[in-house]
Scaffold this motif. Sequence first.
Motif, mmCIF file in Angstrom:
data_model
loop_
_atom_site.group_PDB
_atom_site.id
_atom_site.type_symbol
_atom_site.label_atom_id
_atom_site.label_comp_id
_atom_site.label_asym_id
_atom_site.label_seq_id
_atom_site.Cartn_x
_atom_site.Cartn_y
_atom_site.Cartn_z
ATOM 1 N N ARG A 108 0.664 -1.112 0.157
ATOM 2 C CA ARG A 108 -0.087 -0.073 0.097
ATOM 3 C C ARG A 108 0.757 1.307 0.158
ATOM 4 O O ARG A 108 0.617 2.019 -0.672
ATOM 5 C CB ARG A 108 -0.995 0.175 1.162
ATOM 6 C CG ARG A 108 -1.932 -0.934 1.125
ATOM 7 C CD ARG A 108 -2.677 -1.112 2.304
ATOM 8 N NE ARG A 108 -4.215 -0.340 2.162
ATOM 9 C CZ ARG A 108 -4.982 -0.364 3.037
ATOM 10 N NH1 ARG A 108 -4.935 -1.147 4.125
ATOM 11 N NH2 ARG A 108 -6.050 0.325 2.903
ATOM 12 N N VAL A 109 1.998 1.284 0.743
ATOM 13 C CA VAL A 109 2.647 2.383 0.853
ATOM 14 C C VAL A 109 3.456 2.760 -0.619
ATOM 15 O O VAL A 109 3.428 3.765 -0.885
ATOM 16 C CB VAL A 109 3.881 2.506 2.088
ATOM 17 C CG1 VAL A 109 4.890 3.378 2.090
ATOM 18 C CG2 VAL A 109 3.087 2.171 3.627
ATOM 19 N N LYS A 111 2.343 2.088 -3.360
ATOM 20 C CA LYS A 111 1.285 2.665 -4.362
ATOM 21 C C LYS A 111 1.323 4.187 -3.945
ATOM 22 O O LYS A 111 0.965 5.019 -4.865
ATOM 23 C CB LYS A 111 0.030 2.030 -4.256
ATOM 24 C CG LYS A 111 0.208 0.766 -5.042
ATOM 25 C CD LYS A 111 -1.014 -0.072 -4.975
ATOM 26 C CE LYS A 111 -0.887 -1.543 -5.551
ATOM 27 N NZ LYS A 111 -1.851 -2.563 -5.364
ATOM 28 N N ILE A 112 1.127 4.405 -2.643
ATOM 29 C CA ILE A 112 1.042 5.930 -2.116
ATOM 30 C C ILE A 112 1.961 6.795 -2.452
ATOM 31 O O ILE A 112 1.985 8.118 -2.933
ATOM 32 C CB ILE A 112 0.907 5.915 -0.587
ATOM 33 C CG1 ILE A 112 -0.658 5.141 -0.415
ATOM 34 C CG2 ILE A 112 0.442 7.362 -0.215
ATOM 35 C CD1 ILE A 112 -0.717 4.672 1.037
ATOM 36 N N PRO A 148 -8.482 7.049 6.431
ATOM 37 C CA PRO A 148 -7.937 6.010 5.665
ATOM 38 C C PRO A 148 -6.651 5.826 5.861
ATOM 39 O O PRO A 148 -5.887 7.015 6.178
ATOM 40 C CB PRO A 148 -8.337 6.315 4.154
ATOM 41 C CG PRO A 148 -9.571 7.153 4.419
ATOM 42 C CD PRO A 148 -9.316 8.038 5.874
ATOM 43 N N GLU A 150 -4.292 5.232 3.812
ATOM 44 C CA GLU A 150 -3.591 6.130 2.703
ATOM 45 C C GLU A 150 -3.398 7.734 3.204
ATOM 46 O O GLU A 150 -2.236 8.116 3.001
ATOM 47 C CB GLU A 150 -4.245 5.969 1.544
ATOM 48 C CG GLU A 150 -4.481 4.818 0.819
ATOM 49 C CD GLU A 150 -5.261 3.979 1.484
ATOM 50 O OE1 GLU A 150 -5.299 2.479 1.030
ATOM 51 O OE2 GLU A 150 -6.183 4.156 2.446
ATOM 52 N N ASN A 151 -4.340 8.236 3.872
ATOM 53 C CA ASN A 151 -4.068 9.478 4.208
ATOM 54 C C ASN A 151 -3.236 9.457 5.583
ATOM 55 O O ASN A 151 -2.354 10.547 5.586
ATOM 56 C CB ASN A 151 -5.561 9.999 4.791
ATOM 57 C CG ASN A 151 -6.523 10.150 3.807
ATOM 58 O OD1 ASN A 151 -6.614 9.642 2.659
ATOM 59 N ND2 ASN A 151 -7.424 11.046 3.958
ATOM 60 N N VAL A 153 -0.737 7.556 6.026
ATOM 61 C CA VAL A 153 0.687 7.506 5.474
ATOM 62 C C VAL A 153 1.003 8.666 4.656
ATOM 63 O O VAL A 153 2.265 9.285 5.013
ATOM 64 C CB VAL A 153 0.824 6.337 4.406
ATOM 65 C CG1 VAL A 153 1.933 6.093 3.598
ATOM 66 C CG2 VAL A 153 0.792 4.913 5.101
ATOM 67 N N TRP A 154 0.268 9.285 4.082
ATOM 68 C CA TRP A 154 0.656 10.251 3.285
ATOM 69 C C TRP A 154 1.119 11.811 4.306
ATOM 70 O O TRP A 154 1.900 12.347 4.155
ATOM 71 C CB TRP A 154 -0.529 10.971 2.468
ATOM 72 C CG TRP A 154 0.112 12.241 1.520
ATOM 73 C CD1 TRP A 154 -0.522 13.540 1.824
ATOM 74 C CD2 TRP A 154 0.956 12.253 0.720
ATOM 75 N NE1 TRP A 154 0.127 14.584 0.900
ATOM 76 C CE2 TRP A 154 0.928 13.570 -0.022
ATOM 77 C CE3 TRP A 154 1.895 11.392 -0.131
ATOM 78 C CZ2 TRP A 154 1.770 14.118 -0.850
ATOM 79 C CZ3 TRP A 154 2.682 11.819 -1.110
ATOM 80 C CH2 TRP A 154 2.591 13.062 -1.470
#
Length: 173
Positions: A108-109, A111-112, A148, A150-151, A153-154
């Motif tokens: 996942r990381v 891809k982010i 999420p 993803e948020n 991580v970002w």
Amino acid sequence: MLQKWYPVSKTLAEKAAWEFSEKHGLDVVAIHPATCLGPLLQPNLNASCAVLQQLLQGSKDTHEYHWLGAVHVKDVAEAQILLFESPTASGRYLCTNGIYQFGDFAERVSKIVPEFPVHRFIGETQPGLMSCKDAAKRLIDLGLEFTPVENAVWDTVESLRAKDFLGQEESQS
């Protein structure tokens, strides 16, 4: 033998709190946050964000002895307020957006933030661990809506960049 003093100390501290509360008739509610991601407010790198930093720098450590859950630090703060204000809150609460194989999290990381040399793991990184999306069901049932992953991580990556914790390891793509 590799010693994991940080989780041991947390476990012993919670055990002492439960014993103290029982002895003195106090009501204790415990929150167990997973790997806390998001902006770093402190000047130093913490253990949770160090896991992501190492992953971004290409580490091949599978973290095989730990499950990986992730949670945005703001969700932990909201969980604390929610539980403090809830008269029915009691016991232990897992605070995580889910539980993942470390390899799945790394994927996942990657891809982010594809500009980083995140290692791609093959197979299970924690043999036998079952992923779980609603691991924090007790908090979800109380109304907590998790940010999420993803948020989270970002936000962490942006903070690591701003504090120059990624150094020269960031690839130039």
